[in-house]
Scaffold this motif. Sequence first.
Motif, PDB file in Angstrom:
ATOM      1  N   ALA A 480       0.898  -1.474   0.788  1.00 15.65           N
ATOM      2  CA  ALA A 480      -0.035   0.142  -0.165  1.00 15.65           C
ATOM      3  C   ALA A 480       0.887   1.069  -0.096  1.00 15.65           C
ATOM      4  N   VAL A 481       2.064   1.298   0.267  1.00 12.28           N
ATOM      5  CA  VAL A 481       3.043   1.938   0.338  1.00 12.28           C
ATOM      6  C   VAL A 481       3.995   2.151  -0.278  1.00 12.28           C
ATOM      7  N   GLY A 482       4.375   1.071  -1.354  1.00  8.91           N
ATOM      8  CA  GLY A 482       5.228   0.352  -2.431  1.00  8.91           C
ATOM      9  C   GLY A 482       6.283   0.742  -1.579  1.00  8.91           C
ATOM     10  N   LEU A 483       6.502  -0.723  -0.776  1.00  8.22           N
ATOM     11  CA  LEU A 483       7.241  -1.589  -0.344  1.00  8.22           C
ATOM     12  C   LEU A 483       7.403  -2.676   0.017  1.00  8.22           C
ATOM     13  N   GLU A 484       8.224  -3.458  -0.554  1.00 14.10           N
ATOM     14  CA  GLU A 484       8.478  -4.506  -0.600  1.00 14.10           C
ATOM     15  C   GLU A 484       9.692  -5.579   0.444  1.00 14.10           C
ATOM     16  N   VAL A 485       8.637  -6.394   1.147  1.00 17.69           N
ATOM     17  CA  VAL A 485       8.786  -6.168   1.953  1.00 17.69           C
ATOM     18  C   VAL A 485       9.053  -8.949   1.632  1.00 17.69           C
ATOM     19  N   ARG A 486      10.207  -8.731   1.839  1.00 19.37           N
ATOM     20  CA  ARG A 486      10.327  -9.920   2.211  1.00 19.37           C
ATOM     21  C   ARG A 486      10.540 -11.557   2.888  1.00 19.37           C
ATOM     22  N   VAL A 487      10.605 -12.131   3.042  1.00 22.78           N
ATOM     23  CA  VAL A 487      10.239 -13.219   4.358  1.00 22.78           C
ATOM     24  C   VAL A 487      10.942 -14.124   3.634  1.00 22.78           C
ATOM     25  N   PRO A 488      12.305 -13.987   4.492  1.00 24.12           N
ATOM     26  CA  PRO A 488      13.014 -15.161   3.795  1.00 24.12           C
ATOM     27  C   PRO A 488      12.995 -16.728   4.924  1.00 24.12           C
ATOM     28  N   PHE A 489      11.808 -17.142   5.440  1.00 24.24           N
ATOM     29  CA  PHE A 489      11.920 -17.885   6.759  1.00 24.24           C
ATOM     30  C   PHE A 489      10.546 -18.694   6.019  1.00 24.24           C
ATOM     31  N   CYS A 490       9.765 -18.187   4.616  1.00 22.82           N
ATOM     32  CA  CYS A 490       8.589 -18.269   3.802  1.00 22.82           C
ATOM     33  C   CYS A 490       9.924 -18.935   2.662  1.00 22.82           C
ATOM     34  N   ASP A 491      10.824 -19.609   2.583  1.00 22.96           N
ATOM     35  CA  ASP A 491      11.184 -20.372   1.857  1.00 22.96           C
ATOM     36  C   ASP A 491      10.699 -21.214   1.707  1.00 22.96           C
ATOM     37  N   HIS A 492      10.737 -22.359   0.730  1.00 25.74           N
ATOM     38  CA  HIS A 492      10.374 -23.161   0.531  1.00 25.74           C
ATOM     39  C   HIS A 492      11.078 -24.837   1.011  1.00 25.74           C
ATOM     40  N   ARG A 493      12.100 -24.418   0.205  1.00 29.10           N
ATOM     41  CA  ARG A 493      12.880 -25.023   1.394  1.00 29.10           C
ATOM     42  C   ARG A 493      13.438 -25.532   2.244  1.00 29.10           C
ATOM     43  N   LEU A 494      14.100 -24.364   3.508  1.00 27.64           N
ATOM     44  CA  LEU A 494      13.878 -24.720   5.282  1.00 27.64           C
ATOM     45  C   LEU A 494      12.128 -24.925   5.473  1.00 27.64           C
ATOM     46  N   VAL A 495      10.959 -24.422   4.963  1.00 24.62           N
ATOM     47  CA  VAL A 495      10.161 -25.023   5.123  1.00 24.62           C
ATOM     48  C   VAL A 495       9.712 -26.362   5.360  1.00 24.62           C
ATOM     49  N   SER A 496      10.373 -26.919   3.555  1.00 21.36           N
ATOM     50  CA  SER A 496       9.975 -28.378   4.051  1.00 21.36           C
ATOM     51  C   SER A 496      11.188 -29.231   4.590  1.00 21.36           C
ATOM     52  N   TYR A 497      11.833 -29.067   4.702  1.00 18.17           N
ATOM     53  CA  TYR A 497      13.147 -29.539   5.525  1.00 18.17           C
ATOM     54  C   TYR A 497      12.860 -29.727   7.159  1.00 18.17           C
ATOM     55  N   VAL A 498      12.489 -28.201   7.616  1.00 19.85           N
ATOM     56  CA  VAL A 498      11.911 -28.101   9.304  1.00 19.85           C
ATOM     57  C   VAL A 498      10.345 -28.507   9.682  1.00 19.85           C
ATOM     58  N   PHE A 499       9.572 -28.708   8.411  1.00 23.43           N
ATOM     59  CA  PHE A 499       8.438 -30.046   8.883  1.00 23.43           C
ATOM     60  C   PHE A 499       8.242 -30.842   9.006  1.00 23.43           C
ATOM     61  N   ASN A 500       9.970 -31.837   8.389  1.00 23.45           N
ATOM     62  CA  ASN A 500       9.791 -32.989   8.009  1.00 23.45           C
ATOM     63  C   ASN A 500      10.943 -33.447   9.544  1.00 23.45           C
ATOM     64  N   THR A 501      11.054 -32.639  10.505  1.00 21.55           N
ATOM     65  CA  THR A 501      12.059 -32.544  11.379  1.00 21.55           C
ATOM     66  C   THR A 501      11.166 -33.367  12.786  1.00 21.55           C
ATOM     67  N   PRO A 502      11.375 -34.628  13.231  1.00 26.30           N
ATOM     68  CA  PRO A 502      10.569 -34.693  14.147  1.00 26.30           C
ATOM     69  C   PRO A 502      10.283 -33.906  15.858  1.00 26.30           C
ATOM     70  N   TRP A 503       9.191 -33.703  15.696  1.00 29.66           N
ATOM     71  CA  TRP A 503       8.690 -32.867  16.907  1.00 29.66           C
ATOM     72  C   TRP A 503      10.065 -32.659  18.082  1.00 29.66           C
ATOM     73  N   SER A 504      10.483 -34.213  18.517  1.00 32.54           N
ATOM     74  CA  SER A 504      10.987 -34.179  19.781  1.00 32.54           C
ATOM     75  C   SER A 504      12.795 -33.612  19.603  1.00 32.54           C
ATOM     76  N   LEU A 505      12.702 -33.336  18.277  1.00 38.46           N
ATOM     77  CA  LEU A 505      14.238 -32.613  17.728  1.00 38.46           C
ATOM     78  C   LEU A 505      14.265 -30.803  17.477  1.00 38.46           C
TER      79      LEU A 505
END
Length: 610
Positions: A480-505
């Motif tokens: 709305a103000v012409g600012l580009e916000v990037r979200v490093p923690f949404c990189d799909h490689r990171l998301v997939s890797y951590v999603f498959n990490t056991p909760w105990s870990l």
Amino acid sequence: MCGITGWVSYRRDLTSHRQVLDAMTETMACRGPDAAGAWVTGRAALGHRRLAVIDLPGGAQPMTVDTADGPVSMVYSGEAYNFTELRDELRRRGHGFTTDSDTEVVLRGYLEWGESLTEKLNGMYAFAIWDSRTEKLVMVRDRMGIKPFYYYETDDGVLFGSEPKAILANPLAAPEVGLDGLREIFSFAKTPGHAIWKGMKELRPGHIAVVDRNGLREQAYWRLEVSEHTDDQDATVAHVRELLEDIIARQLVADVPRCTLLSGGLDSSAMTSLAARKLGEHGETVRSFAVDFPGQAENFRAIDVAPSVDTPYVHAVAEHVKCDHRDIMLDGSALSDPAVRQAAIAARDLPTGLGDRDNSLYLLFKAVREQSTVALSGESADEVFGGYPWFHDERREADTFPWLAGGLTLGDTKSLLSQDLTDKLDLDTYLRDHYLSALDEVPLKDGETGLEKRMRQVCYLHLTRMVNTLLDRKDRMSMAVGLEVRVPFCDHRLVSYVFNTPWSLKTFDGREKSILREATRDVLPESVANRKKSGYPGSFDPAYLSAIKQQAGDLITSGHQALELCRVETLKEAIAAPAEDITTQQRATIERALDLATWMDLRKPTITLD
């Protein structure tokens, strides 16, 4: 980063509808303040507003490549962070380039790989390609839904846009909201693919939709899947650190000033510290921004998801990594300005009821935009690594969306809405149905049971539902103000890797976000590394509360149309409550009523309750 829109029609000649396309495109001006463009043929009309970030002189859109069998044209929003590698590969395959932009890489990637291009992209993006060779439109949204994309099927084609307002600027799309639309507005569980406007849909994250003379078909090209996690604790921590360093290095690439959004929490602090290290290799200093409010320490009230004041931690990080840091101070008069609320609601297109938290985010982004065009955010780390309190206590077992059990309740909605509307909406049943539907989607490993199974479900719900709400808020307010916000923690490689990490870990030290903390502890002040989760702050300025109570009173006096949907007595009770005794629910009731009235003034929706 840009705003895109368009219209495909198989029975109209769109060359005679240029004015309509221009009106659709103009609604995206805030998303692209640097330039406007249009491409119109008989069957397709594409509109674009540009925010120049990479290849400032060469990335104009719509971008077209003329092939032997006809032109292929694209409108594109976002960033492909691996565009350099893809360009090299395409050059080896014989493609020539006339610009240095990632836009041309994506377009020529389509010419080379067709719809399979989606498998190769790393980034945040929403784009549409009109392929005149086959008279089809290809619409694509990034894997996590960082960039928005909406479409509306017509009797002979489709309308699309980055935001609903672009589609609603076309006379074919009626601004009508039915019961399901209201259910989406008044619940806190965004349903993927659902737009609140009748006839309109949101292209789901990780999906592609193709329109041709046979109609529209949508399918997934990416989704969260289960895989065996074979790394031990040390290897897992090391891989997460390696991924974060690569992701942040890629997302710092820009031809305009960039910065970080620093809250003093683990997520944004880790991101800022790693960014500082990367920029330091080139003799640069990271610039950072934080939001603050006058008297915040004195007026602060701790809650479960925000137990501490941010500022001391923000300053500790800024000193630790030697940021060029600035606090954006927002007082009650600025936050309560009706023009600011109107701007925030216009940006989000929803009466969210978040009030000062939305208003302050809008003003923060507006102030940041005065000095930077690109900002990195720690958004979504809680969903990825398990940072919310309800991940770690009995609330995770609740038979509903965990964040609703965790305190983000419907209490203020139910207390505000009229009894008749409450009965018609039946939000409890709506949420129950969508919760069970979401559970059915969750991919599970064979034999997965007990806590590991439940936490797989909890993580999936956050990564496919709650994160969409937060990413949409971030995108709308920033663009709305012409600012580009990037979200490093949404990189799909990171998301997939951590999603498959056991909760105990994921919780190996008995705390939230164990892996992220251990992976970045060496670059953080000890106080920040050990800080508990604290969400985006609200203002506790008494002047703000006094102002919104007055505005709500004026709303009642005016007899505003929004009150037809509300339980006015409840609103009056909230207004009358002494400032020192007002409850969180009463304040939320006032915010929701003001947001609802503002939204109705702006969008003038036709509301149907049958």
